[in-house]
Write a protein that holds these residues in place. Sequence first.
Motif, PDB file in Angstrom:
ATOM      1  N   LEU A   1       0.868  -1.021   0.003  1.00 32.95           N
ATOM      2  CA  LEU A   1      -0.002  -0.047   0.062  1.00 32.95           C
ATOM      3  C   LEU A   1       0.774   1.220   0.172  1.00 32.95           C
ATOM      4  O   LEU A   1       0.629   1.983  -0.922  1.00 32.95           O
ATOM      5  CB  LEU A   1      -0.986   0.102   1.310  1.00 32.95           C
ATOM      6  N   LEU A   2       2.027   1.475   0.836  1.00 33.76           N
ATOM      7  CA  LEU A   2       2.794   2.480   1.062  1.00 33.76           C
ATOM      8  C   LEU A   2       3.457   2.634  -0.358  1.00 33.76           C
ATOM      9  O   LEU A   2       3.592   3.968  -0.907  1.00 33.76           O
ATOM     10  CB  LEU A   2       3.887   2.268   1.985  1.00 33.76           C
TER      11      LEU A   2
ATOM     12  N   ALA B   1       1.944   9.372  -5.932  1.00 30.32           N
ATOM     13  CA  ALA B   1       2.373  10.899  -5.684  1.00 30.32           C
ATOM     14  C   ALA B   1       3.461  11.321  -6.642  1.00 30.32           C
ATOM     15  O   ALA B   1       3.435  12.355  -6.966  1.00 30.32           O
ATOM     16  CB  ALA B   1       2.885  10.901  -4.108  1.00 30.32           C
ATOM     17  N   GLU B   2       4.273  10.167  -6.871  1.00 30.05           N
ATOM     18  CA  GLU B   2       5.411  10.551  -7.885  1.00 30.05           C
ATOM     19  C   GLU B   2       4.837  10.831  -9.198  1.00 30.05           C
ATOM     20  O   GLU B   2       5.020  11.835  -9.825  1.00 30.05           O
ATOM     21  CB  GLU B   2       6.286   9.556  -8.000  1.00 30.05           C
ATOM     22  N   ARG B   3       3.689   9.980  -9.597  1.00 28.81           N
ATOM     23  CA  ARG B   3       3.278  10.440 -10.928  1.00 28.81           C
ATOM     24  C   ARG B   3       2.533  11.777 -11.112  1.00 28.81           C
ATOM     25  O   ARG B   3       2.565  12.262 -11.901  1.00 28.81           O
ATOM     26  CB  ARG B   3       2.171   9.234 -11.305  1.00 28.81           C
ATOM     27  N   HIS B   4       1.619  12.028  -9.817  1.00 25.67           N
ATOM     28  CA  HIS B   4       1.215  13.221  -9.804  1.00 25.67           C
ATOM     29  C   HIS B   4       1.965  14.473  -9.848  1.00 25.67           C
ATOM     30  O   HIS B   4       1.609  15.303 -10.516  1.00 25.67           O
ATOM     31  CB  HIS B   4       0.202  13.193  -8.588  1.00 25.67           C
TER      32      HIS B   4
END
Length: 54
Positions: A4-5, A12-15
Motif C-alpha cells: 500500500l505504501l 504521488a510521484e506520478r502526480h
Amino acid sequence: MKRLLSRLIASAERHARYRRTRDEIARLSPRLSRDLGISPQDAADLAHRAVYGH
C-alpha cells in the motif's frame, strides 16, 4: 502494508510528474507553442496523456 505504501508513493510521484509537465507546457513561449501546434490551454490534457497514458 508495504505494498500500500509503495502504491501511494508511486501515485504521488506520478502526480508530481504530471504537475511539472503541465506547468512546463503552460510556460512555453507563444511562438514555440504555435510551432508545436499546441496552446497553453492544452497543457493539462497533454500532461495527463504523457504521464498517465490516456
